[in-house]
Design a protein around this motif. Structure first.
Motif, PDB file in Angstrom:
ATOM      1  N   VAL A 249       0.831  -1.199   0.000  1.00 42.81           N
ATOM      2  CA  VAL A 249       0.000   0.000   0.000  1.00 42.81           C
ATOM      3  C   VAL A 249       0.869   1.254   0.000  1.00 42.81           C
ATOM      4  CG1 VAL A 249      -1.692   1.335   1.326  1.00 42.81           C
ATOM      5  CG2 VAL A 249      -1.983  -1.133   1.052  1.00 42.81           C
ATOM      6  N   SER A 250       1.873   1.295   0.878  1.00 42.77           N
ATOM      7  CA  SER A 250       2.737   2.483   0.929  1.00 42.77           C
ATOM      8  C   SER A 250       3.564   2.614  -0.342  1.00 42.77           C
ATOM      9  CB  SER A 250       3.659   2.415   2.146  1.00 42.77           C
ATOM     10  OG  SER A 250       4.543   1.314   2.058  1.00 42.77           O
ATOM     11  N   ALA A 254       3.415   5.689  -2.958  1.00 39.26           N
ATOM     12  CA  ALA A 254       4.627   6.427  -3.304  1.00 39.26           C
ATOM     13  C   ALA A 254       4.781   6.567  -4.814  1.00 39.26           C
ATOM     14  CB  ALA A 254       5.847   5.727  -2.707  1.00 39.26           C
ATOM     15  N   SER A 255       4.499   5.488  -5.540  1.00 40.34           N
ATOM     16  CA  SER A 255       4.646   5.550  -7.000  1.00 40.34           C
ATOM     17  C   SER A 255       3.654   6.532  -7.615  1.00 40.34           C
ATOM     18  CB  SER A 255       4.463   4.155  -7.608  1.00 40.34           C
ATOM     19  OG  SER A 255       3.128   3.702  -7.469  1.00 40.34           O
ATOM     20  N   LEU A 256       2.518   6.719  -6.958  1.00 41.87           N
ATOM     21  CA  LEU A 256       1.500   7.633  -7.467  1.00 41.87           C
ATOM     22  C   LEU A 256       1.746   9.082  -7.051  1.00 41.87           C
ATOM     23  CD1 LEU A 256      -1.602   5.373  -6.743  1.00 41.87           C
ATOM     24  CD2 LEU A 256      -0.654   5.907  -8.989  1.00 41.87           C
ATOM     25  N   LEU A 257       2.680   9.287  -6.123  1.00 48.37           N
ATOM     26  CA  LEU A 257       2.947  10.627  -5.616  1.00 48.37           C
ATOM     27  C   LEU A 257       4.232  11.233  -6.177  1.00 48.37           C
ATOM     28  CD1 LEU A 257       1.925  10.293  -1.863  1.00 48.37           C
ATOM     29  CD2 LEU A 257       0.987  11.941  -3.499  1.00 48.37           C
ATOM     30  N   LEU A 258       4.862  10.581  -7.112  1.00 47.28           N
ATOM     31  CA  LEU A 258       6.096  11.126  -7.672  1.00 47.28           C
ATOM     32  C   LEU A 258       5.857  12.451  -8.393  1.00 47.28           C
ATOM     33  CD1 LEU A 258       7.791   7.862  -8.998  1.00 47.28           C
ATOM     34  CD2 LEU A 258       8.471   9.250  -7.024  1.00 47.28           C
ATOM     35  N   ARG A 259       4.615  12.720  -8.799  1.00 46.74           N
ATOM     36  CA  ARG A 259       4.300  13.996  -9.467  1.00 46.74           C
ATOM     37  C   ARG A 259       4.026  15.111  -8.463  1.00 46.74           C
ATOM     38  NH1 ARG A 259      -2.059  12.854 -11.153  1.00 46.74           N
ATOM     39  NH2 ARG A 259      -2.336  11.099  -9.727  1.00 46.74           N
ATOM     40  N   SER A 260       3.960  14.769  -7.166  1.00 46.58           N
ATOM     41  CA  SER A 260       3.588  15.750  -6.147  1.00 46.58           C
ATOM     42  C   SER A 260       4.789  16.596  -5.731  1.00 46.58           C
ATOM     43  CB  SER A 260       3.008  15.036  -4.920  1.00 46.58           C
ATOM     44  OG  SER A 260       2.854  15.927  -3.839  1.00 46.58           O
ATOM     45  N   ARG A 261       4.631  17.896  -5.704  1.00 46.70           N
ATOM     46  CA  ARG A 261       5.710  18.760  -5.230  1.00 46.70           C
ATOM     47  C   ARG A 261       5.932  18.576  -3.741  1.00 46.70           C
ATOM     48  NH1 ARG A 261       4.712  24.693  -8.109  1.00 46.70           N
ATOM     49  NH2 ARG A 261       5.001  24.010 -10.284  1.00 46.70           N
ATOM     50  N   GLU A 262       4.843  18.545  -2.973  1.00 51.76           N
ATOM     51  CA  GLU A 262       4.944  18.492  -1.523  1.00 51.76           C
ATOM     52  C   GLU A 262       5.386  17.129  -1.012  1.00 51.76           C
ATOM     53  OE1 GLU A 262       2.383  19.619  -3.196  1.00 51.76           O
ATOM     54  OE2 GLU A 262       2.422  21.771  -2.782  1.00 51.76           O
ATOM     55  N   ALA A 267       7.854  10.273  -0.932  1.00 47.44           N
ATOM     56  CA  ALA A 267       7.543   9.135  -1.793  1.00 47.44           C
ATOM     57  C   ALA A 267       8.817   8.444  -2.260  1.00 47.44           C
ATOM     58  CB  ALA A 267       6.724   9.604  -2.996  1.00 47.44           C
ATOM     59  N   VAL A 268       9.809   9.218  -2.656  1.00 49.73           N
ATOM     60  CA  VAL A 268      11.085   8.638  -3.082  1.00 49.73           C
ATOM     61  C   VAL A 268      11.721   7.855  -1.940  1.00 49.73           C
ATOM     62  CG1 VAL A 268      13.451   9.205  -3.790  1.00 49.73           C
ATOM     63  CG2 VAL A 268      11.508  10.334  -4.900  1.00 49.73           C
ATOM     64  N   ALA A 269      11.622   8.381  -0.727  1.00 51.65           N
ATOM     65  CA  ALA A 269      12.187   7.684   0.428  1.00 51.65           C
ATOM     66  C   ALA A 269      11.515   6.327   0.639  1.00 51.65           C
ATOM     67  CB  ALA A 269      12.043   8.554   1.680  1.00 51.65           C
ATOM     68  N   VAL A 270      10.190   6.273   0.462  1.00 49.03           N
ATOM     69  CA  VAL A 270       9.471   5.001   0.600  1.00 49.03           C
ATOM     70  C   VAL A 270       9.926   4.011  -0.468  1.00 49.03           C
ATOM     71  CG1 VAL A 270       7.202   3.909   0.373  1.00 49.03           C
ATOM     72  CG2 VAL A 270       7.459   5.970   1.756  1.00 49.03           C
ATOM     73  N   LEU A 271      10.056   4.474  -1.691  1.00 52.18           N
ATOM     74  CA  LEU A 271      10.489   3.590  -2.776  1.00 52.18           C
ATOM     75  C   LEU A 271      11.913   3.088  -2.532  1.00 52.18           C
ATOM     76  CD1 LEU A 271       9.065   5.569  -5.845  1.00 52.18           C
ATOM     77  CD2 LEU A 271       8.155   3.466  -4.846  1.00 52.18           C
ATOM     78  N   ALA A 272      12.782   3.958  -2.069  1.00 51.20           N
ATOM     79  CA  ALA A 272      14.159   3.549  -1.801  1.00 51.20           C
ATOM     80  C   ALA A 272      14.211   2.500  -0.697  1.00 51.20           C
ATOM     81  CB  ALA A 272      15.003   4.771  -1.423  1.00 51.20           C
ATOM     82  N   ARG A 273      13.434   2.701   0.363  1.00 46.78           N
ATOM     83  CA  ARG A 273      13.405   1.699   1.450  1.00 46.78           C
ATOM     84  C   ARG A 273      12.877   0.363   0.951  1.00 46.78           C
ATOM     85  NH1 ARG A 273      11.575   6.037   4.638  1.00 46.78           N
ATOM     86  NH2 ARG A 273       9.406   5.347   4.444  1.00 46.78           N
TER      87      ARG A 273
END
Length: 415
Positions: A249-250, A254-262, A267-273
């Protein structure tokens, strides 16, 4: 023989393998393909001509319990096979209903005509045509009725119509369907259709579904929140909150929030983990979307490359191979892994083939004769995507109809 079928390719003056594809038996087709290749692989133009003939053959001859599913394969190459679909659509079986649906999606059938002809059809396959066509405001109540039709196909078509013509008054019905429809796929479609409505009420209603749903339902809600209208009506906020959830879920949020400025950094941190320490499923999902331009993602890939999980190692190394600094070393490790005869070694060969390795392409070509049809099809589609078509003609005469249909569609010019 495909007797009685009007085929768009004329047999008059056609090459023997094309004639066999259009009017012969499967053994005849296989024999003519072998003869055609006695002097070497077919040219690209000749292979495409044969593929189109095989596509028409498969559309015309689709029968039995899988006929409708087989015709549906041709959605991605519809412009190339529209003539054969026109002919198939004139019959009265479920495959004909699918052919009509594909033609409708291509703009070759009238929505109002479908609704008028099939709205009360006894056949669920044909009633689904009316449900899919019920996109005008005049048919809004009819579409609402189809949300609870006894036939799963009719409900699916109605949710598809709701995706294309969202109506705010349908929101309570869509949220109810997203909770209660017996089909998991239909629940996901209903949730997405609710997201397409895109109001704050839709976002909040999906939030209730998210709180009470299982993982698959939560993933469907994430996709719904990512719909543009919902995203700007609170969906971005809800996706950000989902970053703290466990598991897929997280990672999906994260993959859906890569377009988000805020929320991009979080999101990148979640993907990296997930890449560095997640489960295999979490890593696969993160690897498909994580931006290599981010330093933390590069570091996570390097850590994951040392992981003892063989199932994802080829994917990790393939992403590393895209990086200028780490690329050569990652490729060397992929080549060593490809020497293994296991499935992991095969996955490494597929990764190397996409990177241009001729040795890996040769191993993928060996898969074209594998006993399992899924393995043959994977190899054929991969080679087609790479433009390595020299050994694909025999698979147009494959014993599995889905291999023939899928590959013929791809080689005819489909996606």
């Amino acid at each position: 023989m495909l007797a009685g079928t009007v085929l768009s390719l004329s047999c008059s003056g056609a090459r023997p393998e094309v004639r066999a594809a259009l009017t012969g038996s499967l053994p005849e087709l296989q024999q003519q393909i072998a003869r055609a290749e006695q002097d070497g692989p077919l040219s690209d133009a000749r292979l495409k001509e044969l593929a189109r003939a095989v596509a028409e053959r498969e559309i015309a001859g689709a029968g039995g319990r899988d006929a409708a599913e087989q015709v549906a394969v041709f959605r991605s190459c519809l412009p190339q096979v529209s003539g054969a679909l026109e002919d198939r659509a004139s019959r009265g079986d479920e495959a004909a209903a699918v052919a009509n649906l594909l033609l409708f999606e291509a703009g070759k059938r009238s929505a109002s005509d479908f609704v008028a002809r099939y709205r009360e059809a006894d056949s669920g396959a044909f009633r689904a045509l009316a449900a899919r066509a019920a996109t005008s405001p005049a048919h809004a109540e009819l579409r609402r009725r189809y949300f609870t039709d006894p036939d799963e196909r009719v409900r699916r078509a109605a949710f598809d119509a709701a995706l294309r013509a969202p109506v705010a008054s349908h929101l309570p019905d869509l949220l109810e369907a997203a909770r209660l429809d017996p089909s998991g796929a239909n629940r996901a479609r209903a949730a997405q259709a609710a997201g397409r409505v895109g109001t704050e009420a839709a976002v909040l209603g999906l939030s209730d579904l998210f709180s009470s749903g299982d993982e698959q339902e939560q993933l469907a809600v994430l996709d719904a929140w990512s719909e543009p209208r919902s995203y700007h009506a609170g969906g971005e906020r809800e996706l950000s909150r989902a970053l703290s959830r466990p598991g897929l879920v997280s990672v999906s949020a994260a993959s859906l929030l890569l377009r988000s400025r805020e929320s991009r950094a979080a999101a990148v941190a979640v993907l990296a983990r997930a890449i560095a320490d997640g489960t295999d499923d979490e890593r696969r999902l993160a690897l498909s979307s994580a931006p290599l331009s981010e330093r933390t993602v590069k570091e996570a890939l390097e850590k994951a490359a040392k992981s003892p999980s063989p199932a994802v190692t080829p994917l990790v190394l393939a992403r590393l191979a895209e990086l200028p600094g780490a690329g050569p070393q990652a490729r060397a490790r992929l080549e060593k892994l490809a020497e293994d005869k296991s499935d992991y070694g095969l996955d490494a060969s597929y990764a190397l083939a996409r990177l241009g390795s001729l040795r890996a392409v040769s191993r993928v070509e060996q898969e074209l004769s594998h006993a399992r049809s899924a393995r043959r099809l994977r190899a054929a589609l991969t080679l087609a995507s790479l433009g390595k078509t020299q050994h694909l003609a025999p698979r147009l005469g494959d014993r599995d109809p889905f291999v023939r249909a899928t590959l013929s569609c791809r080689l005819s010019g489909g996606r």
